[in-house]
Motif scaffolding. Structure first.
Motif, PDB file in Angstrom:
ATOM      1  N   ARG A  31      30.009  29.845  24.291  1.00  0.00           N
ATOM      2  CA  ARG A  31      28.745  29.939  25.024  1.00  0.00           C
ATOM      3  C   ARG A  31      28.841  30.899  26.202  1.00  0.00           C
ATOM      4  O   ARG A  31      27.898  31.644  26.504  1.00  0.00           O
ATOM      5  CB  ARG A  31      28.331  28.543  25.505  1.00  0.00           C
ATOM      6  CG  ARG A  31      27.850  27.626  24.398  1.00  0.00           C
ATOM      7  CD  ARG A  31      27.204  26.372  24.975  1.00  0.00           C
ATOM      8  NE  ARG A  31      28.171  25.571  25.712  1.00  0.00           N
ATOM      9  CZ  ARG A  31      28.952  24.636  25.166  1.00  0.00           C
ATOM     10  NH1 ARG A  31      28.869  24.396  23.866  1.00  0.00           N
ATOM     11  NH2 ARG A  31      29.772  23.924  25.914  1.00  0.00           N
TER      12      ARG A  31
ATOM     13  N   TYR B 260      28.792  34.314  24.774  1.00  0.00           N
ATOM     14  CA  TYR B 260      27.432  34.618  24.322  1.00  0.00           C
ATOM     15  C   TYR B 260      26.515  34.928  25.505  1.00  0.00           C
ATOM     16  O   TYR B 260      25.712  35.856  25.449  1.00  0.00           O
ATOM     17  CB  TYR B 260      26.893  33.429  23.525  1.00  0.00           C
ATOM     18  CG  TYR B 260      25.418  33.545  23.201  1.00  0.00           C
ATOM     19  CD1 TYR B 260      24.975  34.425  22.217  1.00  0.00           C
ATOM     20  CD2 TYR B 260      24.481  32.782  23.900  1.00  0.00           C
ATOM     21  CE1 TYR B 260      23.634  34.537  21.924  1.00  0.00           C
ATOM     22  CE2 TYR B 260      23.138  32.898  23.615  1.00  0.00           C
ATOM     23  CZ  TYR B 260      22.723  33.774  22.622  1.00  0.00           C
ATOM     24  OH  TYR B 260      21.384  33.889  22.346  1.00  0.00           O
ATOM     25  N   SER B 261      26.653  34.133  26.581  1.00  0.00           N
ATOM     26  CA  SER B 261      25.811  34.372  27.757  1.00  0.00           C
ATOM     27  C   SER B 261      26.111  35.727  28.373  1.00  0.00           C
ATOM     28  O   SER B 261      25.189  36.482  28.748  1.00  0.00           O
ATOM     29  CB  SER B 261      26.038  33.259  28.787  1.00  0.00           C
ATOM     30  OG  SER B 261      25.689  31.995  28.262  1.00  0.00           O
TER      31      SER B 261
END
Length: 211
Positions: A79, A82-83
């Motif tokens: 995550r 991805y961020s």
């Protein structure tokens, strides 16, 4: 002699009883030691199984916790990456769109033209969205009405068929009942006339016999 013999026999019996008691004690001790050995081996085996089960259960718990922790860690890292990637892409897209907007503004050099283009695009998009929504709504409405009309027609047809079938069944039953009653009436009449003739014949025969 008898007294001496009895004493010998008594002492001999006493020695035999003492020997038997000693043998029984040794035998019971041997059996007790053997039973203790078997019991101890069974207890040791049971303890080994319990400890092995507890060890496997602890290992399974530790393994599950480790796998869950690894999954959370990998999910957090994924995550986070991805961020970061999304933020970088959004920044690049914003920079590119700004560059293109500035280039378009530099080429057109007219705010009015830009507003007209934007408003025309928004109007066309709104018209397209409204048209698509209207078409979908019409399709759903027509489908619903068609299904509702089909259900009504089907219900009416089934009701009509039920009424017609009931009427035909009652009519057939009425006709069959009338036919059965007619046959019964004719049969009873025949039997009654036959019985009357037999009675008349019997009366005639009795009259001849008496005369």
């Amino acid at each position: 002699i008898q007294k001496y013999t009895r004493g010998c026999l008594a002492r001999r019996h006493c020695r035999e009883m003492k020997a038997a008691t000693t043998i029984q004690a040794y035998a019971r001790g041997y059996l007790a030691r053997q039973q203790f050995t078997h019991t101890r081996a069974a207890v040791v085996k049971l303890q080994s199984c319990v400890r092995m089960y507890q060890a496997r259960r602890n290992y399974s718990r530790v393994k599950s916790a480790t796998v869950m922790l690894q999954a959370f860690s990998r999910g957090y890292n994924a995550r986070k990456r991805y961020s970061q990637t999304r933020a970088a892409i959004i920044s690049l897209q914003a920079f590119t769109r700004g560059y293109l907007a500035r280039r378009l503004y530099a080429k057109i050099r007219s705010v009015v033209t830009i507003q007209a283009l934007v408003r025309g695009y928004q109007a066309r998009k709104h018209y397209t969205d409204v048209k698509a929504s209207t078409v979908i709504l019409q399709a759903y409405t027509r489908g619903y009405l068609a299904r509702k009309q089909y259900v009504r027609d089907r219900t009416r047809v089934i009701t009509s068929q039920t009424v017609v079938r009931g009427f035909l069944s009652r009519r057939r039953f009425t006709r069959a009942k009338a036919a059965v009653l007619t046959i019964q009436k004719y049969t009873r009449g025949c039997l009654a006339r036959r019985h009357c003739r037999e009675m008349k014949a019997a009366t005639t025969i009795q009259a001849y016999a008496r005369g």
